[in-house]
Design an enzyme around this catalytic site. Structure first.
Site, PDB file in Angstrom:
ATOM      1  N   GLU A  96       0.832  -1.184   0.000  1.00 50.90           N
ATOM      2  CA  GLU A  96       0.000   0.000   0.000  1.00 50.90           C
ATOM      3  C   GLU A  96       0.874   1.243   0.000  1.00 50.90           C
ATOM      4  OE1 GLU A  96      -2.965  -0.518   3.015  1.00 50.90           O
ATOM      5  OE2 GLU A  96      -3.892  -2.079   1.791  1.00 50.90           O
ATOM      6  N   CYS A 130       3.508   8.345   0.980  1.00 50.09           N
ATOM      7  CA  CYS A 130       4.030   7.405   1.973  1.00 50.09           C
ATOM      8  C   CYS A 130       4.267   6.068   1.264  1.00 50.09           C
ATOM      9  CB  CYS A 130       3.029   7.259   3.115  1.00 50.09           C
ATOM     10  SG  CYS A 130       3.564   6.074   4.368  1.00 50.09           S
ATOM     11  N   CYS A 137       5.858  -6.833   7.309  1.00 50.96           N
ATOM     12  CA  CYS A 137       6.947  -6.346   8.157  1.00 50.96           C
ATOM     13  C   CYS A 137       7.264  -7.376   9.240  1.00 50.96           C
ATOM     14  CB  CYS A 137       6.562  -5.018   8.823  1.00 50.96           C
ATOM     15  SG  CYS A 137       7.944  -4.282   9.730  1.00 50.96           S
ATOM     16  N   CYS A 141       5.852  -4.503  15.905  1.00 53.88           N
ATOM     17  CA  CYS A 141       5.379  -3.483  16.850  1.00 53.88           C
ATOM     18  C   CYS A 141       3.927  -3.823  17.210  1.00 53.88           C
ATOM     19  CB  CYS A 141       5.452  -2.096  16.212  1.00 53.88           C
ATOM     20  SG  CYS A 141       7.116  -1.678  15.676  1.00 53.88           S
ATOM     21  N   CYS A 144       0.693  -2.027  15.588  1.00 53.83           N
ATOM     22  CA  CYS A 144       0.704  -1.807  14.140  1.00 53.83           C
ATOM     23  C   CYS A 144       0.017  -2.949  13.402  1.00 53.83           C
ATOM     24  CB  CYS A 144       2.150  -1.689  13.672  1.00 53.83           C
ATOM     25  SG  CYS A 144       2.316  -1.641  11.885  1.00 53.83           S
ATOM     26  N   CYS A 360      -1.061   6.131  10.052  1.00 51.32           N
ATOM     27  CA  CYS A 360       0.133   5.446  10.550  1.00 51.32           C
ATOM     28  C   CYS A 360      -0.215   4.138  11.239  1.00 51.32           C
ATOM     29  CB  CYS A 360       0.840   6.329  11.572  1.00 51.32           C
ATOM     30  SG  CYS A 360       1.525   7.773  10.831  1.00 51.32           S
TER      31      CYS A 360
HETATM   32  S1  SF4 Z   1       5.303   0.229  12.916  1.00 51.28           S
HETATM   33 FE1  SF4 Z   1       4.602  -1.566  11.731  1.00 51.28          FE
HETATM   34  S2  SF4 Z   1       5.528  -1.330   9.682  1.00 51.28           S
HETATM   35 FE2  SF4 Z   1       6.650   0.042  11.103  1.00 51.28          FE
HETATM   36  S3  SF4 Z   1       8.373  -1.192  11.854  1.00 51.28           S
HETATM   37 FE3  SF4 Z   1       6.719  -1.480  13.349  1.00 51.28          FE
HETATM   38  S4  SF4 Z   1       5.652  -3.339  12.627  1.00 51.28           S
HETATM   39 FE4  SF4 Z   1       6.904  -2.616  10.929  1.00 51.28          FE
END
Ligand code: SF4
Length: 372
Positions: A96, A130, A137, A141, A144, A360
């Site tokens: 995306e 962006c 990923c 986190c 996220c 975000c």
């Molecule tokens: S915020 Fe999401 S996309 Fe960014 S590094 Fe952490 S897990 Fe990965």
């Protein structure tokens, strides 16, 4: 050219395109023509490279050469003008990419129909794209949505630049005449795909015409790559996704902190060679009752004291599968006030495209997570 991308021009440097031209039995100036067509004009097919003789275009096409601009599979338009693009690559993977127009020139046209059209076409005076750097990923986190995907693969430099080309073409926008910023803050951790990311930065700066000062990369804290970035001749500005003022809390929210803790991360931030007037950005996603107390703010100001930087505060963007809540507005203001009082510049970032999951931490492949 690498075997895998043998027939794709996007992602090749000026030097590589020149080598390609020569290997194809062409004079070296064809390399410059290819570079300008692919990045400057952002052509989408070899046939569109009008500076090449017709016969050569035909020959390139016959041998299966393509520019390699990825396809826009879907567009989700937010009520605030943000557009979330689902962009697909030749192997069926997709990422995306988000277009965020900002500001308004406020100038009315001349009253004629044509004037109104111009006004309509320029309802923004700058825009930010962006960009994603990986499919999914691996960083995990806890706040996220992208993390829920895991990592599927790295994007090539051509696929990173290709997202920008696809969006610019769709928006009929051309830097440097149009003010376009790039943030490497989409899906993925750019510093876990460092070589392709930094090659893409060079191509965007030299080829597409987006100044390095208009680009920002955000990292979750891959410390060795922060030092590498500082040594690059052409580099974006640096943002560090911090989100907690102490190791106990940060390791809970961002497991990467167990590998590179705050001491190491803040040391790298202090050592980062800032240019004139450049500031480092610390991003801090505020989660209700987790990291948003005045005490957290005071701890944060102590942690980054003396670094020429600013803090961007982002109230958590809620989403299914995420265990945290958005704090009340007054908590966000109080956090900002505490930082400011301690001498740390702090800004509250307006969430963009929340209604289309473009904000975000909300990017996730639409095919797996359809927008409502
Ligand atoms: S915020 Fe999401 S996309 Fe960014 S590094 Fe952490 S897990 Fe990965």
């Amino acid at each position: 050219m690498s075997d895998k991308r043998q027939n794709v021009l996007l992602g090749l440097t000026f030097r590589e395109l020149t080598d390609f031209a020569e290997e194809s039995g062409q004079p070296s100036y064809r390399g410059r023509q290819l570079f300008e067509a692919v990045y400057g004009q952002r052509v989408e097919s070899v046939e569109q490279i009008s500076t090449l003789p017709q016969e050569l275009r035909h020959r390139f096409k016959q041998r299966g050469l393509s520019v390699g601009v990825p396809t826009i599979q879907k567009k989700f338009v937010s009520s605030d003008g943000t557009i979330r693009y689902l962009i697909g690559f030749s192997d069926g993977q997709s990422v995306e990419t988000v277009w965020m127009p900002e500001g308004d020139d406020g100038e009315a046209g001349d009253g004629s129909e044509a004037g109104n059209e111009v006004e309509k076409a320029r309802a923004w005076d700058r825009a930010t794209i962006c960009v994603s750097s990986q499919v999914g990923c691996a960083v995990d986190c806890q706040f996220c949505l992208t993390a829920l995907l895991g990592v599927k693969r790295n994007l090539t430099a051509g696929e990173i630049v290709g997202q920008v080309c696809a969006v610019l073409n769709d928006q009929h926008v051309s830097p440097p005449q149009d003010r376009v910023n790039i943030v490497f803050m989409g899906m993925g951790e750019p510093f876990l795909n460092y070589d392709n990311f930094i090659k893409a930065v060079g191509l965007l700066a030299e080829g597409v015409g987006i100044a390095e000062s208009r680009m920002t990369v955000s990292t979750a804290g891959i410390v060795p790559r922060i030092y590498d970035l500082g040594a690059e001749p052409v580099r974006p500005k640096l943002a560090i996704s911090l989100n907690a003022p102490n190791d106990e809390l940060r390791s809970r929210l961002m497991p990467i902190n167990r590998k590179w803790n705050l001491e190491k991360l803040v040391a790298a931030a202090r050592d980062f060679p800032l240019r004139n007037r450049e500031r480092l950005t610390f991003e801090y996603v505020l989660m209700d009752g987790v990291n948003d107390s005045p005490q957290n703010a005071r701890e944060l100001s102590e942690l980054i004291r003396g670094i020429r930087g600013k803090v961007n505060l982002i109230a958590l963007n809620p989403g299914p599968g995420i265990a945290f809540q958005t704090p009340a507005e007054n908590r966000v203001f109080e956090f900002q006030k505490t930082l400011t009082a301690a001498g740390v510049p702090a800004f509250i970032r307006r969430p963009r495209g929340r209604d289309i999951y473009a904000a975000c931490g909300q990017l996730k492949r639409t095919v797996e997570f359809p927008a409502s």
